[in-house]
Design a protein around this motif. Sequence first.
Motif, PDB file in Angstrom:
ATOM      1  N   MET A   1       0.818  -1.029  -0.052  1.00  0.00           N
ATOM      2  CA  MET A   1       0.013   0.131  -0.153  1.00  0.00           C
ATOM      3  C   MET A   1       0.833   1.096   0.025  1.00  0.00           C
ATOM      4  O   MET A   1       1.892   1.213   0.717  1.00  0.00           O
ATOM      5  N   ALA A   2       0.495   2.217  -0.903  1.00  0.00           N
ATOM      6  CA  ALA A   2       1.234   3.536  -0.761  1.00  0.00           C
ATOM      7  C   ALA A   2       0.867   4.543   0.072  1.00  0.00           C
ATOM      8  O   ALA A   2      -0.208   4.417   0.585  1.00  0.00           O
ATOM      9  N   HIS A   3       1.916   5.016   0.715  1.00  0.00           N
ATOM     10  CA  HIS A   3       1.827   6.087   1.822  1.00  0.00           C
ATOM     11  C   HIS A   3       1.967   7.345   1.235  1.00  0.00           C
ATOM     12  O   HIS A   3       2.966   7.970   1.119  1.00  0.00           O
ATOM     13  N   LEU A   4       0.733   7.831   0.712  1.00  0.00           N
ATOM     14  CA  LEU A   4       0.981   9.228  -0.095  1.00  0.00           C
ATOM     15  C   LEU A   4       1.150  10.387   0.546  1.00  0.00           C
ATOM     16  O   LEU A   4       1.279  11.425   0.066  1.00  0.00           O
ATOM     17  N   GLN A   5       0.802  10.202   1.851  1.00  0.00           N
ATOM     18  CA  GLN A   5       1.042  11.556   2.831  1.00  0.00           C
ATOM     19  C   GLN A   5       2.214  11.772   3.068  1.00  0.00           C
ATOM     20  O   GLN A   5       2.664  12.866   3.255  1.00  0.00           O
ATOM     21  N   ALA A  93       8.571  -4.522  -7.100  1.00  0.00           N
ATOM     22  CA  ALA A  93       7.968  -5.742  -6.263  1.00  0.00           C
ATOM     23  C   ALA A  93       6.503  -5.159  -6.049  1.00  0.00           C
ATOM     24  O   ALA A  93       5.514  -5.881  -6.240  1.00  0.00           O
ATOM     25  N   ALA A  94       6.256  -4.171  -5.646  1.00  0.00           N
ATOM     26  CA  ALA A  94       4.790  -3.508  -5.056  1.00  0.00           C
ATOM     27  C   ALA A  94       4.124  -3.501  -6.580  1.00  0.00           C
ATOM     28  O   ALA A  94       2.911  -3.902  -6.712  1.00  0.00           O
ATOM     29  N   LYS A  95       4.834  -2.818  -7.413  1.00  0.00           N
ATOM     30  CA  LYS A  95       4.094  -2.437  -8.700  1.00  0.00           C
ATOM     31  C   LYS A  95       3.568  -4.095  -9.555  1.00  0.00           C
ATOM     32  O   LYS A  95       2.469  -4.140  -9.907  1.00  0.00           O
ATOM     33  N   ASN A  96       4.690  -4.835  -9.277  1.00  0.00           N
ATOM     34  CA  ASN A  96       4.325  -6.286  -9.855  1.00  0.00           C
ATOM     35  C   ASN A  96       3.245  -6.841  -9.225  1.00  0.00           C
ATOM     36  O   ASN A  96       2.710  -7.671  -9.807  1.00  0.00           O
ATOM     37  N   GLU A  97       3.296  -6.806  -7.901  1.00  0.00           N
ATOM     38  CA  GLU A  97       2.246  -7.445  -7.025  1.00  0.00           C
ATOM     39  C   GLU A  97       0.833  -6.894  -7.586  1.00  0.00           C
ATOM     40  O   GLU A  97      -0.219  -7.524  -7.457  1.00  0.00           O
ATOM     41  N   ALA A  98       0.760  -5.561  -7.756  1.00  0.00           N
ATOM     42  CA  ALA A  98      -0.484  -4.852  -8.045  1.00  0.00           C
ATOM     43  C   ALA A  98      -0.871  -5.415  -9.395  1.00  0.00           C
ATOM     44  O   ALA A  98      -1.971  -5.367  -9.639  1.00  0.00           O
ATOM     45  N   LYS A 103      -4.427  -8.221 -12.773  1.00  0.00           N
ATOM     46  CA  LYS A 103      -4.888  -9.410 -13.900  1.00  0.00           C
ATOM     47  C   LYS A 103      -5.611 -10.440 -13.263  1.00  0.00           C
ATOM     48  O   LYS A 103      -6.392 -10.921 -14.127  1.00  0.00           O
ATOM     49  N   THR A 104      -5.599 -10.919 -11.945  1.00  0.00           N
ATOM     50  CA  THR A 104      -6.444 -12.048 -11.467  1.00  0.00           C
ATOM     51  C   THR A 104      -7.771 -11.366 -11.289  1.00  0.00           C
ATOM     52  O   THR A 104      -8.823 -11.955 -11.888  1.00  0.00           O
ATOM     53  N   ILE A 105      -7.915 -10.057 -11.084  1.00  0.00           N
ATOM     54  CA  ILE A 105      -9.336  -9.501 -11.069  1.00  0.00           C
ATOM     55  C   ILE A 105      -9.803  -9.152 -12.453  1.00  0.00           C
ATOM     56  O   ILE A 105     -10.964  -9.659 -12.518  1.00  0.00           O
TER      57      ILE A 105
END
Length: 149
Positions: A1-5, A93-98, A103-105
């Motif tokens: 999860m990105a912490h955009l704050q 890694a985060a980008k690949n997981e997302a 793709k699954t969705i």
Amino acid sequence: MAHLQYIKSIAQARQISIEQLAAKVGVKSQAIHLMVRTGSTRIETLEKIAEILNVPCSIFFDEQFRIEDFQRLVIKGHHNPFSLYGSANIYEAAKNEATADTKTIIKTKDELIATLQREVSDLRGDKEELKQTIHDLRSQKRELERRSK
């Protein structure tokens, strides 16, 4: 999860206003505030922001990030944020997981659409069958009425 704050904290530490950041990214300042508030943005936008703030994108995915350390080590200590906060490996890694999750969705959605299309087709066939049965029953009724007279 990105912490955009972290965007606001890092921009403030770098003495860049949100308005200046937004102008350099090519969006309105309200868009920056919205992405920080919702925790959501396009990856391309996040990459631009990271580039402008001179930090690796992975910093926005770093659970251990502390703005105090950033100010002490990077801003005041003149350390390289890329060596302190890693390379794009964490970000990749985060980008690949997302991407895998997306793709699954999409696959699940496509399967659901195919199932629903088959069900609609079956229901249309049932409808036509029922129409024919009603037509046959009406014909039989008329024939019975004609005979009974």
